[in-house]
Design a protein around this motif. Structure first.
Motif, mmCIF file in Angstrom:
data_model
loop_
_atom_site.group_PDB
_atom_site.id
_atom_site.type_symbol
_atom_site.label_atom_id
_atom_site.label_comp_id
_atom_site.label_asym_id
_atom_site.label_seq_id
_atom_site.Cartn_x
_atom_site.Cartn_y
_atom_site.Cartn_z
ATOM 1 N N ASN A 260 36.478 -46.725 11.922
ATOM 2 C CA ASN A 260 37.254 -45.214 10.677
ATOM 3 C C ASN A 260 35.441 -44.409 10.770
ATOM 4 O O ASN A 260 34.431 -45.525 10.872
ATOM 5 C CB ASN A 260 37.863 -44.497 9.835
ATOM 6 C CG ASN A 260 37.293 -45.262 9.059
ATOM 7 O OD1 ASN A 260 36.087 -45.238 8.203
ATOM 8 N ND2 ASN A 260 37.853 -46.398 8.224
ATOM 9 N N GLU A 261 35.502 -42.382 11.520
ATOM 10 C CA GLU A 261 33.998 -42.457 10.705
ATOM 11 C C GLU A 261 33.372 -42.947 9.493
ATOM 12 O O GLU A 261 32.758 -42.876 9.169
ATOM 13 C CB GLU A 261 34.229 -41.037 10.808
ATOM 14 C CG GLU A 261 34.394 -40.130 12.639
ATOM 15 C CD GLU A 261 34.609 -39.136 12.993
ATOM 16 O OE1 GLU A 261 33.794 -38.370 12.129
ATOM 17 O OE2 GLU A 261 35.602 -38.239 12.743
ATOM 18 N N ALA A 262 34.212 -42.442 8.365
ATOM 19 C CA ALA A 262 33.570 -42.841 6.312
ATOM 20 C C ALA A 262 33.093 -44.176 7.370
ATOM 21 O O ALA A 262 32.179 -44.580 6.222
ATOM 22 C CB ALA A 262 34.692 -42.976 5.997
ATOM 23 N N THR A 263 33.929 -46.057 7.966
ATOM 24 C CA THR A 263 32.484 -46.627 8.030
ATOM 25 C C THR A 263 31.541 -47.186 8.364
ATOM 26 O O THR A 263 30.433 -47.326 8.195
ATOM 27 C CB THR A 263 33.499 -47.523 8.551
ATOM 28 O OG1 THR A 263 34.859 -47.705 7.740
ATOM 29 C CG2 THR A 263 33.438 -49.318 8.763
ATOM 30 N N VAL A 264 31.556 -45.669 9.720
ATOM 31 C CA VAL A 264 30.146 -45.728 10.512
ATOM 32 C C VAL A 264 29.685 -44.970 9.461
ATOM 33 O O VAL A 264 28.508 -45.134 9.559
ATOM 34 C CB VAL A 264 30.922 -44.355 11.605
ATOM 35 C CG1 VAL A 264 29.549 -44.211 12.084
ATOM 36 C CG2 VAL A 264 31.070 -45.828 12.731
ATOM 37 N N ARG A 265 29.617 -44.480 8.709
ATOM 38 C CA ARG A 265 28.748 -43.738 8.088
ATOM 39 C C ARG A 265 28.256 -44.672 6.896
ATOM 40 O O ARG A 265 26.876 -44.653 6.627
ATOM 41 C CB ARG A 265 29.250 -42.286 7.559
ATOM 42 C CG ARG A 265 29.238 -40.637 7.524
ATOM 43 C CD ARG A 265 30.753 -39.567 6.846
ATOM 44 N NE ARG A 265 31.392 -38.914 8.418
ATOM 45 C CZ ARG A 265 30.029 -38.642 8.843
ATOM 46 N NH1 ARG A 265 28.605 -38.558 8.268
ATOM 47 N NH2 ARG A 265 30.608 -37.332 9.060
ATOM 48 N N ARG B 16 31.892 -39.784 14.887
ATOM 49 C CA ARG B 16 33.434 -39.683 15.490
ATOM 50 C C ARG B 16 32.515 -40.440 16.808
ATOM 51 O O ARG B 16 34.297 -41.480 17.001
ATOM 52 C CB ARG B 16 33.684 -38.330 15.695
ATOM 53 C CG ARG B 16 34.820 -38.335 16.972
ATOM 54 C CD ARG B 16 35.562 -36.958 16.825
ATOM 55 N NE ARG B 16 35.156 -35.594 15.007
ATOM 56 C CZ ARG B 16 35.872 -35.077 15.360
ATOM 57 N NH1 ARG B 16 35.978 -34.316 16.626
ATOM 58 N NH2 ARG B 16 35.743 -34.069 13.644
ATOM 59 N N GLU B 17 31.848 -40.593 18.106
ATOM 60 C CA GLU B 17 31.761 -41.416 18.961
ATOM 61 C C GLU B 17 31.312 -42.707 18.718
ATOM 62 O O GLU B 17 32.919 -43.587 19.469
ATOM 63 C CB GLU B 17 30.944 -40.590 19.961
ATOM 64 C CG GLU B 17 31.377 -39.323 20.060
ATOM 65 C CD GLU B 17 29.746 -38.600 20.882
ATOM 66 O OE1 GLU B 17 30.175 -37.471 22.039
ATOM 67 O OE2 GLU B 17 28.144 -38.838 20.331
ATOM 68 N N ILE B 18 30.779 -43.080 17.525
ATOM 69 C CA ILE B 18 30.692 -44.790 17.401
ATOM 70 C C ILE B 18 31.939 -44.659 16.933
ATOM 71 O O ILE B 18 31.919 -46.467 17.172
ATOM 72 C CB ILE B 18 29.412 -44.345 16.116
ATOM 73 C CG1 ILE B 18 28.354 -43.794 16.394
ATOM 74 C CG2 ILE B 18 29.425 -46.034 15.985
ATOM 75 C CD1 ILE B 18 26.714 -43.769 16.150
#
Length: 207
Positions: free
Chosen positions: A166-171, A157-159
């Motif tokens: 968005n978080e899905a993209t981060v993952r 979330r912080e990234i």
């Protein structure tokens, strides 16, 4: 002498960090050089992890120290200085990425090729310089996500907030970074993998 005095309010002692910071804010050039030399290697190491080349890391390093000196009045002496400085360097590196790499095409073919069965223990067998060398090859946004999460301890979330995605993209970026890093380790350091690694990875992926 340990204590230096250029003008009122700009004295510092080599073993007194508080007076060193105060002297820097007062414009003491010797104090500024002292703090630069003291933290040069630390800032350099962070810059290298987040940049694609030594040239880029030099720019991030110089900009980071400039921002550090400009914002010393905001530093809370009750908090660790290194942690505060690390945040400045990371933010500077991310800003550099946004400015210079956002619209560039991928530099490496097969950047997104997935590799199953990632073994984190393999990374532990590499030296710091070897890991940095491999990280400089992978796609900048993958490298940033990997470093922010694995090395600097930010959650997804912080990234997402830092990189404005968005978080899905981060993952997704994180998993692709791991896959790409393993692909490179397998390419440059094949001896680190057991002979039946590909077969085991295939079976894990099937399950």
């Amino acid at each position: 002498e340990q204590t230096l005095l250029l003008r009122s309010g700009s004295s510092f002692e080599g073993d007194d960090f508080e007076s060193l910071v105060e002297a820097c804010m007062a414009g003491n050039r010797l104090a500024q050089r002292t703090i630069f030399k003291r933290y040069f290697s630390y800032v350099k190491g962070i810059s290298l992890r987040y940049c694609s080349s030594y040239e880029e890391s030099e720019e991030v390093l110089n900009e980071s120290f400039l921002k550090m000196f400009q914002n010393l009045h905001r530093y809370d002496p009750t908090q660790p200085f290194k942690a505060w400085l690390r945040t400045i360097v990371i933010n500077t590196a991310i800003s550099y990425y946004r400015k210079n790499n956002k619209h560039q095409k991928d530099r490496i073919a097969l950047e997104d090729a997935p590799v199953p069965g990632f073994d984190d223990n393999v990374i532990e067998k590499l030296t710091g310089d070897e890991i940095i060398g491999l990280l400089q090859i992978i796609k900048p946004v993958y490298r940033s996500v990997f470093m922010l999460h694995v090395v600097d301890g930010y959650n997804h979330r912080e990234i997402a907030a830092i990189l404005d995605i968005n978080e899905a993209t981060v993952r997704s970026h994180y998993m692709r970074a791991r896959a790409r890093l393993q692909h490179l380790i397998k390419q440059y350091y094949p001896d680190l993998f057991p002979k039946d690694w590909e077969l085991r990875s295939f079976k894990q992926n099937e399950n």
